[in-house]
Design an enzyme around this catalytic site. Structure first.
Site, PDB file in Angstrom:
ATOM      1  N   ASP A 141       0.803  -1.225   0.000  1.00 54.27           N
ATOM      2  CA  ASP A 141       0.000   0.000   0.000  1.00 54.27           C
ATOM      3  C   ASP A 141       0.835   1.274   0.000  1.00 54.27           C
ATOM      4  O   ASP A 141       0.361   2.328  -0.407  1.00 54.27           O
ATOM      5  CB  ASP A 141      -0.943   0.007   1.208  1.00 54.27           C
ATOM      6  CG  ASP A 141      -2.086  -0.990   1.021  1.00 54.27           C
ATOM      7  OD1 ASP A 141      -2.346  -1.389  -0.126  1.00 54.27           O
ATOM      8  OD2 ASP A 141      -2.722  -1.360   2.023  1.00 54.27           O
ATOM      9  N   CYS A 156      -3.004   8.507  -0.093  1.00 51.76           N
ATOM     10  CA  CYS A 156      -4.356   8.005   0.171  1.00 51.76           C
ATOM     11  C   CYS A 156      -4.959   8.584   1.456  1.00 51.76           C
ATOM     12  O   CYS A 156      -6.014   8.127   1.898  1.00 51.76           O
ATOM     13  CB  CYS A 156      -4.351   6.485   0.256  1.00 51.76           C
ATOM     14  SG  CYS A 156      -3.884   5.681  -1.282  1.00 51.76           S
ATOM     15  N   TYR A 204      -9.832  -0.368   2.268  1.00 48.10           N
ATOM     16  CA  TYR A 204      -9.442  -0.366   3.675  1.00 48.10           C
ATOM     17  C   TYR A 204      -9.159   1.019   4.202  1.00 48.10           C
ATOM     18  O   TYR A 204      -8.586   1.844   3.499  1.00 48.10           O
ATOM     19  CB  TYR A 204      -8.162  -1.192   3.864  1.00 48.10           C
ATOM     20  CG  TYR A 204      -8.444  -2.534   4.468  1.00 48.10           C
ATOM     21  CD1 TYR A 204      -8.623  -2.650   5.839  1.00 48.10           C
ATOM     22  CD2 TYR A 204      -8.552  -3.669   3.691  1.00 48.10           C
ATOM     23  CE1 TYR A 204      -8.906  -3.879   6.414  1.00 48.10           C
ATOM     24  CE2 TYR A 204      -8.839  -4.905   4.251  1.00 48.10           C
ATOM     25  CZ  TYR A 204      -9.011  -5.003   5.609  1.00 48.10           C
ATOM     26  OH  TYR A 204      -9.291  -6.198   6.170  1.00 48.10           O
ATOM     27  N   ASP A 206      17.372   7.324  18.527  1.00 48.46           N
ATOM     28  CA  ASP A 206      18.640   7.902  18.984  1.00 48.46           C
ATOM     29  C   ASP A 206      18.463   8.087  20.479  1.00 48.46           C
ATOM     30  O   ASP A 206      18.062   9.155  20.937  1.00 48.46           O
ATOM     31  CB  ASP A 206      18.897   9.270  18.324  1.00 48.46           C
ATOM     32  CG  ASP A 206      19.462   9.143  16.909  1.00 48.46           C
ATOM     33  OD1 ASP A 206      19.641   7.997  16.437  1.00 48.46           O
ATOM     34  OD2 ASP A 206      19.715  10.184  16.284  1.00 48.46           O
ATOM     35  N   ASP A 241      25.228   4.345  15.057  1.00 48.03           N
ATOM     36  CA  ASP A 241      23.934   4.955  14.767  1.00 48.03           C
ATOM     37  C   ASP A 241      23.076   3.875  14.095  1.00 48.03           C
ATOM     38  O   ASP A 241      23.374   3.458  12.978  1.00 48.03           O
ATOM     39  CB  ASP A 241      24.145   6.156  13.828  1.00 48.03           C
ATOM     40  CG  ASP A 241      22.871   6.947  13.650  1.00 48.03           C
ATOM     41  OD1 ASP A 241      21.851   6.576  14.257  1.00 48.03           O
ATOM     42  OD2 ASP A 241      22.907   7.935  12.897  1.00 48.03           O
TER      43      ASP A 241
END
Ligand SMILES: *[C@@H]1O[C@H](CO)[C@@H](O)[C@H](O)[C@H]1NC(C)=O
Ligand SMILES: *[C@@H]1O[C@H](CO)[C@@H](O)[C@H](O)[C@H]1NC(C)=O
Length: 669
Positions: free
Chosen positions: A332, A341, A420, A486, A625
């Site tokens: 989707d 959408c 949906y 983080d 990170d």
């Protein structure tokens, strides 16, 4: 969109820098054209989107000798956000003397039937990178081409004949474009299946599929390239399918009244209670939460929690193997645009009365910016829950009770992808917890069938008989979340702990067993691929460089609400395309271009560019990170209560502080 609301008892100690920043926001508020100067993570404004259109168009036309033959369509335009180190250094700099990093757009376009990936620098007014993607797959479908494809059958004689043959009125037929997936074909073209539905007495078209007619449309040529009329199946009846209020009998519930907004919105920054975050909209993924940080009263500072969080992909495979159904394995986000959408929210219905609404912007196929009005609402929730409490009865002669009611802040968007409706809530709590809740409602995708009673069925029908001639197909929803945590800084580690049963030997205790915690820090990506549900687990992203006074590492826990795994086999085509469903949890090192778990070109993708493939590099993730990816799933076995419109079902997860604060941060509330 740029209004300022009064702060309500917000425990913020403004440093000099923050006051300056606050002041700048007020200026930009008064003058919205200046607003994009405010923050490097702000989405592109309508005027920037217009600039993108002009720059791309000029570049394409001037670089071509036979300019009249060039075709250009825009499929995605979003912010090409600066690299994280650039954003972080901008944030910690003196804004008076530091320019905002260059504003750039990332564009997916089709130029002369080729997939192009362009980076447009808005400050330099030029295309700084223009790559042709010769790999597999195609970009998101545009709304315009879906509309054009949906209209084609109405001028196509064989289709009109098929409708007449069924005794249906052409004027009551509505069509929709369905992506077709990939099932091992050597060569692909940009085609969709156009499936049609019948109104005639209802607005609930999805409950009235016209089965047996297959229309294949080539989107580049915009013409019908395949047509088959195989079988006639009864169209389920209209009766009992309408869900509009005027069509129902009373009584109706009335919503409770709540008071006005109590958070502050400055540009795209939201401040509420001890939270501060940046909220923006992207036409592909919908809401993006950036730079969420929580105020620590004891340390007198904001501490970072989530650098960027969003739904990176959604995968909805149906389990029906019939000819017009087997390929229904939708993505989707990468195929239809989860943001594109987004539905305008209805005040006082989609969100409570105290909600504030924000708009979003997208780019249409020809590059013109479009506005999606009221696609976010932000509101304070007072649901009558208890934040914490205690009744003390152990002190002789005294009984006392302390209770704090819970209040939280919710950011909501609803995306209506065809039938949906997905409700996405990001909820920020005073405890430092972020709760993400996904609600699913709207209309099922149903298949028309000759059956009118369950006992007539003696074959595999891949679903539940919901009403006469109406089968609700079995299917899944998998949502992958990109969670770039983080925790108190960007260098983090992922620690998975197992709760392990230990048997007591040597009679050292009258107990026979107990459980203890076995922890393991993931060194590389393969250590962090996790199937939940096999044993009790504790999943933690922590900062190995920050300890509490007690010596525990500052962390945040991922708490899934339920555990759902894929049930497709590893060698099934949809399964390699949706490789991110293989595990519930993945961790990768930060890489700005690894954003969308299903890859960039998802329509008819072959699974060669997605999270599962990236993580095969098995990169180091300890004290780095890192990005946490969480795949949330729902298996849906439809039942009659889902007809004619589904009551909301929901799932979600929490990101909850774990040894992040020195003690319960809401004792002082
Ligand atoms: C694109 O550029 C060409 C040539 O400069 C121009 O003729 C055309 O109008 C432009 N189209 C758009 C949509 O801006
Ligand atoms: C970032 O990810 C992309 C896509 O997986 C990859 O091509 C690129 O090499 C990566 N960059 C780094 C520095 O790892």
């Amino acid at each position: 969109m740029f209004l300022i609301f009064p702060l309500r008892a917000v425990p913020i100690m403004y440093s000099g820098l923050n006051i300056l920043l606050f002041f700048l926001c007020i200026i930009s508020t008064l003058s919205p054209t200046l607003n994009h100067e405010f923050h490097p993570l702000d989405s592109l404004t309508p005027s920037e989107l217009n600039q993108v259109k002009t720059i791309v168009n000029e570049t394409i036309y001037s670089s071509s000798s036979s300019s009249s033959s060039q075709s250009l369509s825009f499929h995605y335009v979003g912010l090409n956000e600066p690299d994280k180190p650039v954003v972080l250094s901008w944030l910690s700099s003196d804004k008076n003397f530091t320019k905002i990093p260059p504003r750039q757009a990332f564009v997916l376009a089709r130029i002369d039937h080729k997939n192009h990936e362009l980076i447009v620098d808005l400050d330099a007014s030029s295309v700084i990178s223009n790559k042709v993607h010769d790999g597999h797959g195609y970009p998101l479908l545009t709304s315009d081409e879906q509309t054009a494809a949906n209209n084609l059958p109405f001028t196509y004689a064989p289709f009109i004949a098929s409708i007449e043959k069924r005794g249906l009125k052409l004027g009551e037929v509505v069509c929709q474009s369905f992506t077709i997936g990939w099932f091992g074909e050597e060569k692909t073209t940009r085609v969709v299946r156009v499936m049609c539905y019948y109104l005639d007495g209802t607005v609930n078209l999805y409950m009235r599929p016209i089965e047996g007619i297959t229309v294949t449309v080539d989107l580049d040529e915009m013409k019908i390239v395949g047509f088959r009329d195989r079988v006639i199946v009864p169209v389920p009846k209209a009766e009992g399918t309408d869900y509009r209020q005027g069509m129902q009998k009373p009584p109706m519930n009335s919503p409770t009244k709540e008071k006005g907004p109590s958070f502050a919105l400055e540009g795209h920054i939201v401040r509420w209670a001890d939270w501060k975050f940046h909220l923006d909209f992207d036409m592909r993924v919908g809401p993006i939460i950036s730079l969420a940080s929580v105020y620590d009263l004891e340390k007198d500072e904001y501490r970072s929690v989530l650098y960027r969080g969003f739904i990176s992909e959604l995968f909805v495979p149906y389990m029906d193997l019939t000819e017009d159904w087997y390929y229904r394995t939708f993505f989707d986000s990468g195929e239809y645009g989860f943001g594109l959408c987004a539905a305008p929210l209805l005040p006082s219905k989609d969100c409570p009365e105290n909600a504030t609404y924000l708009d979003g912007y997208f780019i249409s196929q020809d590059g013109t910016p479009g506005k999606l009005p009221k696609i976010f609402c932000i509101f304070e929730r007072n649901a009558g829950d208890i934040l914490w409490r205690h009744t003390e009865t152990a002190i002789p002669g005294k009984v006392f009770t302390e209770v704090r009611p819970e209040v939280s802040l919710v950011v909501r968007m609803v995306s209506t992808v065809g039938n949906y409706d997905y409700i996405v809530d990001w909820e920020f709590r005073q405890t430092g917890t972020i709760t993400v809740n996904i609600g699913l409602t709207g209309l099922l995708e149903v298949r028309g069938s000759p059956y009118t009673y369950k006992d007539q069925i003696h074959e595999e029908v891949y679903g539940t008989l919901l009403a006469e001639n109406t089968l609700g197909a079995y299917h899944d929803h998998f949502l992958n979340f990109h969670l770039d945590l983080d925790v108190d800084g960007y260098a983090n580690s992922f620690v998975k702990s197992k709760l392990q049963t230990t048997n007591v030997i040597n009679k050292r205790s009258p107990r026979r067993s107990y459980w203890t915690v076995i922890t393991e820090t993931a060194k590389t990506e393969s250590d962090a691929k996790i199937h939940l549900g096999t044993s009790a687990a504790d999943l933690l992203v922590l900062n190995p460089n920050k300890k509490t006074k007690m010596g525990n590492y500052a962390g945040y826990r991922l708490l899934p609400r339920s555990v759902v795994n894929t049930l497709l086999s590893g060698d099934d085509y949809p399964e390699f395309r949706a490789g991110f469903t293989k595990y519930n949890v993945w961790v990768t090192p930060y890489n700005k271009s690894e954003k969308w778990a299903g890859g960039t070109y998802v329509d008819q993708s072959r699974g060669d560019d997605n999270l599962a493939v990236w993580s095969l590099r098995n990169r180091e993730i300890e004290n780095k990170d890192i990005v946490l990816w969480y795949t949330l799933g729902l298996h849906h076995v439809p039942c009659q209560e889902d007809f004619p419109v589904m009551p909301t079902i929901s799932s979600g997860f929490e990101l909850r502080p774990a040894n992040f604060f020195e003690h319960n941060p809401v004792v002082q509330v």
